[in-house]
Design an enzyme around this catalytic site. Structure first.
Site, PDB file in Angstrom:
ATOM      1  CB  SER A  14       5.111   5.297   4.129  1.00 12.40           C
ATOM      2  OG  SER A  14       5.489   6.419   4.891  1.00 12.40           O
ATOM      3  CG  ASN A  36      -1.858   1.154   1.280  1.00 13.32           C
ATOM      4  OD1 ASN A  36      -2.447   1.505   0.251  1.00 13.32           O
ATOM      5  ND2 ASN A  36      -2.025   1.764   2.435  1.00 13.32           N
ATOM      6  CG  HIS A  54      -0.371   6.245   4.961  1.00 10.10           C
ATOM      7  ND1 HIS A  54      -1.736   6.119   5.131  1.00 10.10           N
ATOM      8  CD2 HIS A  54       0.025   7.206   5.829  1.00 10.10           C
ATOM      9  CE1 HIS A  54      -2.132   6.966   6.072  1.00 10.10           C
ATOM     10  NE2 HIS A  54      -1.085   7.631   6.507  1.00 10.10           N
ATOM     11  CG  ASP A  73      -2.278   3.148   7.325  1.00  9.52           C
ATOM     12  OD1 ASP A  73      -2.314   2.652   6.194  1.00  9.52           O
ATOM     13  OD2 ASP A  73      -3.027   4.058   7.694  1.00  9.52           O
TER      14      ASP A  73
HETATM   15  C1  GRF Z   1      -3.107   8.797  -2.971  1.00  7.81           C
HETATM   16  O1  GRF Z   1      -2.971   9.996  -2.277  1.00  7.81           O
HETATM   17  C2  GRF Z   1      -2.709   7.671  -2.051  1.00  7.81           C
HETATM   18  O2  GRF Z   1      -1.748   8.032  -1.119  1.00  7.81           O
HETATM   19  C3  GRF Z   1      -3.960   7.354  -1.336  1.00  7.81           C
HETATM   20  O3  GRF Z   1      -4.970   7.571  -2.287  1.00  7.81           O
HETATM   21  C4  GRF Z   1      -4.545   8.482  -3.292  1.00  7.81           C
HETATM   22  C5  GRF Z   1      -4.705   7.780  -4.593  1.00  7.81           C
HETATM   23  O4  GRF Z   1      -4.577   8.578  -5.714  1.00  7.81           O
HETATM   24  N1  GRF Z   1      -3.892   6.053  -0.741  1.00  7.81           N
HETATM   25  P1  GRF Z   1      -4.647   7.860  -7.143  1.00  7.81           P
HETATM   26  O5  GRF Z   1      -5.963   7.128  -7.230  1.00  7.81           O
HETATM   27  O6  GRF Z   1      -3.474   6.956  -7.248  1.00  7.81           O
HETATM   28  O7  GRF Z   1      -4.597   8.985  -8.149  1.00  7.81           O
END
Ligand code: GRF
Length: 197
Positions: free
Chosen positions: A140, A106, A108, A149
Protein backbone atom coordinates in the site's frame (compact mmCIF):
# COMPACT_ATOMS: atom_id res chain seq x y z
CA UNK A 1 8.32 18.07 -9.18
CA UNK A 2 11.37 17.47 -6.97
CA UNK A 3 11.46 14.23 -4.99
CA UNK A 4 13.26 13.85 -1.67
CA UNK A 5 13.86 10.31 -0.45
CA UNK A 6 14.15 9.21 3.16
CA UNK A 7 15.68 5.73 3.31
CA UNK A 8 17.49 3.51 5.80
CA UNK A 9 18.13 0.25 3.96
CA UNK A 10 18.86 -1.27 0.60
CA UNK A 11 17.00 1.40 -1.33
CA UNK A 12 15.48 -0.90 -3.95
CA UNK A 13 12.17 1.00 -3.85
CA UNK A 14 14.01 4.29 -4.21
CA UNK A 15 15.91 2.85 -7.19
CA UNK A 16 12.68 1.78 -8.91
CA UNK A 17 11.43 5.38 -8.67
CA UNK A 18 14.75 6.90 -9.80
CA UNK A 19 14.75 4.54 -12.80
CA UNK A 20 11.19 5.57 -13.71
CA UNK A 21 12.23 9.26 -13.54
CA UNK A 22 15.28 8.58 -15.72
CA UNK A 23 13.24 6.73 -18.36
CA UNK A 24 10.73 9.61 -18.45
CA UNK A 25 7.93 7.44 -17.13
CA UNK A 26 7.59 9.69 -14.07
CA UNK A 27 7.69 13.42 -14.77
CA UNK A 28 9.76 14.31 -11.70
CA UNK A 29 13.37 14.71 -10.57
CA UNK A 30 15.04 12.84 -7.71
CA UNK A 31 16.71 15.72 -5.88
CA UNK A 32 17.98 14.55 -2.50
CA UNK A 33 18.41 11.42 -0.36
CA UNK A 34 18.34 11.64 3.43
CA UNK A 35 19.32 8.64 5.52
CA UNK A 36 19.71 7.94 9.22
CA UNK A 37 22.24 5.26 8.25
CA UNK A 38 25.49 6.46 6.68
CA UNK A 39 26.43 3.04 5.34
CA UNK A 40 23.23 1.81 3.74
CA UNK A 41 22.56 0.73 0.18
CA UNK A 42 20.36 3.78 -0.39
CA UNK A 43 23.33 6.13 0.21
CA UNK A 44 25.49 4.04 -2.15
CA UNK A 45 22.78 4.26 -4.78
CA UNK A 46 22.58 8.07 -4.31
CA UNK A 47 26.34 8.25 -4.91
CA UNK A 48 26.12 6.11 -8.03
CA UNK A 49 23.21 8.19 -9.34
CA UNK A 50 24.93 11.46 -8.43
CA UNK A 51 22.06 12.62 -6.23
CA UNK A 52 22.79 14.89 -3.26
CA UNK A 53 22.69 12.89 -0.02
CA UNK A 54 22.85 13.55 3.67
CA UNK A 55 23.35 11.40 6.73
CA UNK A 56 21.08 12.97 9.34
CA UNK A 57 20.41 11.14 12.59
CA UNK A 58 20.69 11.41 16.35
CA UNK A 59 24.38 10.61 15.80
CA UNK A 60 24.97 13.68 13.65
CA UNK A 61 22.45 15.83 15.59
CA UNK A 62 21.81 14.63 19.17
CA UNK A 63 19.47 17.56 19.80
CA UNK A 64 16.05 16.74 18.22
CA UNK A 65 15.36 20.39 17.39
CA UNK A 66 18.68 20.65 15.56
CA UNK A 67 17.97 17.43 13.69
CA UNK A 68 14.60 18.82 12.57
CA UNK A 69 16.24 22.05 11.47
CA UNK A 70 18.91 20.18 9.47
CA UNK A 71 16.28 18.05 7.74
CA UNK A 72 14.07 21.02 6.91
CA UNK A 73 17.10 22.88 5.63
CA UNK A 74 18.15 20.02 3.31
CA UNK A 75 14.57 19.65 2.04
CA UNK A 76 14.32 23.37 1.36
CA UNK A 77 17.72 23.61 -0.31
CA UNK A 78 16.62 21.00 -2.83
CA UNK A 79 13.20 22.58 -3.46
CA UNK A 80 11.38 19.48 -2.28
CA UNK A 81 7.81 19.01 -3.53
CA UNK A 82 7.24 15.46 -2.35
CA UNK A 83 8.94 13.35 0.34
CA UNK A 84 9.15 9.64 -0.42
CA UNK A 85 9.69 7.32 2.54
CA UNK A 86 11.40 4.38 0.89
CA UNK A 87 12.23 1.95 3.68
CA UNK A 88 12.82 4.68 6.27
CA UNK A 89 13.00 3.05 9.68
CA UNK A 90 12.49 6.18 11.79
CA UNK A 91 9.31 8.04 12.56
CA UNK A 92 9.23 11.33 10.67
CA UNK A 93 9.21 14.16 13.20
CA UNK A 94 6.07 16.27 13.67
CA UNK A 95 7.98 19.36 12.44
CA UNK A 96 8.65 17.71 9.05
CA UNK A 97 5.14 16.19 8.82
CA UNK A 98 3.64 19.59 9.56
CA UNK A 99 5.79 21.44 7.02
CA UNK A 100 5.14 18.89 4.24
CA UNK A 101 1.61 18.02 5.26
CA UNK A 102 -0.14 15.94 2.57
CA UNK A 103 3.13 15.66 0.61
CA UNK A 104 4.78 12.66 2.29
CA UNK A 105 4.31 9.16 0.90
CA UNK A 106 5.19 5.81 2.43
CA UNK A 107 5.00 2.24 1.22
CA UNK A 108 3.79 -0.43 3.59
CA UNK A 109 4.23 -4.11 2.68
CA UNK A 110 0.64 -5.21 3.41
CA UNK A 111 -2.91 -4.29 2.49
CA UNK A 112 -3.67 -1.40 4.87
CA UNK A 113 -5.63 -0.89 7.03
CA UNK A 114 -4.72 -4.49 7.87
CA UNK A 115 -1.37 -5.21 9.49
CA UNK A 116 -0.28 -1.62 10.06
CA UNK A 117 0.66 0.43 13.09
CA UNK A 118 3.47 0.57 15.59
CA UNK A 119 5.84 -2.41 15.47
CA UNK A 120 4.48 -3.47 12.08
CA UNK A 121 7.55 -3.18 9.89
CA UNK A 122 9.86 -5.46 7.96
CA UNK A 123 9.43 -9.17 8.50
CA UNK A 124 6.93 -8.64 11.37
CA UNK A 125 4.33 -7.62 8.82
CA UNK A 126 4.66 -10.81 6.77
CA UNK A 127 4.72 -12.97 9.90
CA UNK A 128 1.43 -11.36 10.98
CA UNK A 129 -0.17 -11.89 7.55
CA UNK A 130 0.70 -15.60 7.59
CA UNK A 131 -0.39 -15.99 11.24
CA UNK A 132 -3.76 -14.40 10.38
CA UNK A 133 -4.29 -16.99 7.63
CA UNK A 134 -4.83 -14.29 4.97
CA UNK A 135 -5.05 -15.64 1.43
CA UNK A 136 -3.92 -12.34 -0.05
CA UNK A 137 -1.36 -9.70 0.85
CA UNK A 138 0.28 -6.87 -1.07
CA UNK A 139 1.62 -3.35 -0.74
CA UNK A 140 0.00 0.00 0.00
CA UNK A 141 1.24 3.48 -0.88
CA UNK A 142 -0.23 5.98 1.54
CA UNK A 143 0.02 9.54 2.76
CA UNK A 144 1.88 10.01 6.02
CA UNK A 145 0.48 11.85 8.99
CA UNK A 146 1.53 11.84 12.61
CA UNK A 147 0.27 8.31 13.25
CA UNK A 148 1.80 5.12 11.91
CA UNK A 149 0.26 3.79 8.69
CA UNK A 150 -2.98 5.76 9.09
CA UNK A 151 -2.91 8.25 6.19
CA UNK A 152 -5.04 7.95 3.07
CA UNK A 153 -4.16 4.99 0.83
CA UNK A 154 -3.41 6.19 -2.74
CA UNK A 155 -2.36 2.93 -4.37
CA UNK A 156 -2.55 -0.77 -3.62
CA UNK A 157 -1.40 -3.97 -5.33
CA UNK A 158 -2.09 -7.55 -4.28
CA UNK A 159 -0.16 -10.82 -4.26
CA UNK A 160 -1.39 -14.29 -3.27
CA UNK A 161 -0.24 -15.82 0.01
CA UNK A 162 0.77 -19.41 -0.77
CA UNK A 163 0.26 -22.45 1.48
CA UNK A 164 3.98 -23.01 1.96
CA UNK A 165 4.98 -19.32 2.30
CA UNK A 166 7.46 -18.28 4.96
CA UNK A 167 7.62 -14.61 5.97
CA UNK A 168 10.75 -14.37 3.79
CA UNK A 169 9.20 -15.83 0.63
CA UNK A 170 6.13 -13.64 1.07
CA UNK A 171 8.33 -10.55 1.66
CA UNK A 172 10.20 -11.22 -1.59
CA UNK A 173 6.93 -11.56 -3.57
CA UNK A 174 5.56 -8.35 -2.06
CA UNK A 175 8.81 -6.40 -2.64
CA UNK A 176 8.65 -7.18 -6.37
CA UNK A 177 5.20 -5.58 -6.47
CA UNK A 178 6.32 -2.61 -4.35
CA UNK A 179 8.62 -1.77 -7.25
CA UNK A 180 5.52 -1.54 -9.46
CA UNK A 181 2.99 0.26 -7.26
CA UNK A 182 5.34 2.89 -5.77
CA UNK A 183 6.56 4.35 -9.11
CA UNK A 184 3.06 3.98 -10.56
CA UNK A 185 1.47 6.00 -7.73
CA UNK A 186 4.11 8.74 -8.00
CA UNK A 187 3.60 8.83 -11.75
CA UNK A 188 -0.12 9.43 -11.16
CA UNK A 189 0.66 12.24 -8.72
CA UNK A 190 3.19 13.86 -11.09
CA UNK A 191 0.73 13.71 -13.99
CA UNK A 192 -2.06 15.26 -11.88
CA UNK A 193 -4.25 12.15 -12.04
CA UNK A 194 -4.01 11.94 -8.24
CA UNK A 195 -4.46 15.38 -6.74
CA UNK A 196 -2.80 16.11 -3.42
CA UNK A 197 -4.53 18.63 -1.18
C1 GRF B 1 10.22 -2.57 1.89
O1 GRF B 1 9.74 -3.84 2.19
C2 GRF B 1 9.20 -1.56 2.34
O2 GRF B 1 7.90 -2.03 2.28
C3 GRF B 1 9.54 -1.32 3.75
O3 GRF B 1 10.95 -1.42 3.79
C4 GRF B 1 11.43 -2.21 2.72
C5 GRF B 1 12.41 -1.37 1.97
O4 GRF B 1 13.18 -2.03 1.04
N1 GRF B 1 8.97 -0.10 4.22
P1 GRF B 1 14.18 -1.15 0.15
O5 GRF B 1 15.10 -0.41 1.08
O6 GRF B 1 13.35 -0.25 -0.69
O7 GRF B 1 14.95 -2.16 -0.68
Amino acid sequence: MNLAFFASGGGSNMQSIIDACKSGDIDAAPSVVISNNSKCGAIERAETEDIAHYHLSTKTHPDPAELDAAMLDALKQHDTDLIILAGYMKKVSPAVVHKYSGRILNIHPALLPKHGGEGMYGINVHTAVIAAGDKESGASVHLVDEEYDRGEVLGQITVPVLEDDTPETLAARVLEKEHVIFPDTIKRIASGEIKLA
